[in-house]
Design an enzyme around this catalytic site. Sequence first.
Site, mmCIF file in Angstrom:
data_model
loop_
_atom_site.group_PDB
_atom_site.id
_atom_site.type_symbol
_atom_site.label_atom_id
_atom_site.label_comp_id
_atom_site.label_asym_id
_atom_site.label_seq_id
_atom_site.Cartn_x
_atom_site.Cartn_y
_atom_site.Cartn_z
ATOM 1 C CB SER A 122 7.740 -39.231 -48.147
ATOM 2 O OG SER A 122 8.729 -40.031 -47.594
ATOM 3 C CG PHE B 120 14.024 -44.683 -36.864
ATOM 4 C CD1 PHE B 120 14.167 -44.347 -35.521
ATOM 5 C CD2 PHE B 120 14.580 -43.840 -37.828
ATOM 6 C CE1 PHE B 120 14.854 -43.195 -35.144
ATOM 7 C CE2 PHE B 120 15.268 -42.693 -37.456
ATOM 8 C CZ PHE B 120 15.405 -42.371 -36.111
ATOM 9 C CB VAL B 121 8.561 -42.452 -37.645
ATOM 10 C CG1 VAL B 121 8.043 -41.115 -38.172
ATOM 11 C CG2 VAL B 121 7.925 -43.595 -38.431
ATOM 12 C CD GLU C 220 8.300 -34.840 -45.155
ATOM 13 O OE1 GLU C 220 7.272 -34.156 -44.998
ATOM 14 O OE2 GLU C 220 8.314 -36.081 -44.995
ATOM 15 C CD GLN C 221 12.836 -40.922 -47.049
ATOM 16 O OE1 GLN C 221 13.900 -41.476 -47.304
ATOM 17 N NE2 GLN C 221 11.747 -41.593 -46.733
ATOM 18 C CG HIS D 151 5.403 -42.528 -41.311
ATOM 19 N ND1 HIS D 151 4.167 -42.716 -40.750
ATOM 20 C CD2 HIS D 151 5.582 -41.186 -41.389
ATOM 21 C CE1 HIS D 151 3.625 -41.540 -40.488
ATOM 22 N NE2 HIS D 151 4.454 -40.592 -40.863
ATOM 23 C CB CYS E 296 10.413 -34.536 -37.929
ATOM 24 S SG CYS E 296 10.093 -33.076 -38.924
ATOM 25 C CB ALA E 297 13.535 -36.225 -42.824
HETATM 26 C C1 2AL Z 1 9.991 -40.018 -42.871
HETATM 27 C C2 2AL Z 1 9.526 -39.458 -44.086
HETATM 28 O O1 2AL Z 1 9.163 -40.096 -45.079
HETATM 29 N N1 2AL Z 1 9.589 -38.103 -43.921
HETATM 30 C C3 2AL Z 1 10.043 -37.849 -42.690
HETATM 31 O O2 2AL Z 1 10.211 -36.711 -42.226
HETATM 32 N N2 2AL Z 1 10.291 -39.029 -42.051
HETATM 33 N N3 2AL Z 1 10.077 -41.366 -42.680
HETATM 34 C C4 2AL Z 1 10.533 -41.925 -41.521
HETATM 35 N N4 2AL Z 1 10.571 -43.273 -41.491
HETATM 36 O O3 2AL Z 1 10.905 -41.238 -40.576
#
Ligand code: 2AL
Length: 176
Positions: free
Chosen positions: A86, A121-122, A89-90, A69, A124-125
């Site tokens: 991505s 860090f991930v 979303e961003q 990611h 859901c944007a």
């Molecule tokens: C992302 C992404 O690219 N899209 C998303 O919802 N979250 N990346 C991230 N590091 O959380």
Amino acid sequence: MNMDIAAVNALPYEDFVNILGNVVERCPIITAAVWSRRPFLSFSDLEGAISEFIDALPESGKEGILRCHPDLAGRDLQSGTLTRESHQEQAGAGMDALNSAEASRMARLNQEYKERFGFPFVICARMNDKANILRQLFERCQNERAVERARGIEEVKKISRLRLQSLVLTDAPNKL
Ligand code: 2AL
């Protein structure tokens, strides 16, 4: 595009991977693996197959998925090398329009998070706004590694479900 599950089941392998290959960010191997679970009974069945594949991976594999990611508001966003999904979303969460204080805070905390855990860090944007993302990034830096690994994977599944929903008709929208 919004296919029903019968149309998904009818796709040859190459089309299946071309269309669904980025449901988990930069992990077409997951889509490739799940193809052999056809026929899917429903949207949820397909979603469940992806989820089960992820859950069956060793912890190192789960961390590998997290590492696929891109950072939020990171280098790929700046250089225009995000995947289409991505990027949407961003941009939707305002990651392409941070002021300079927000941008440096985001960069510093993303770096701190990666140094602490060894994966990015991930979140859901599409289910969070800018303020929420910054707050969670700060808070989650303080968790244990195993907690964050599991939390990151939960977020991957949320991202994946929304991506899948933009491609495949859901069977029971009131339950989702
Ligand atoms: C992302 C992404 O690219 N899209 C998303 O919802 N979250 N990346 C991230 N590091 O959380």
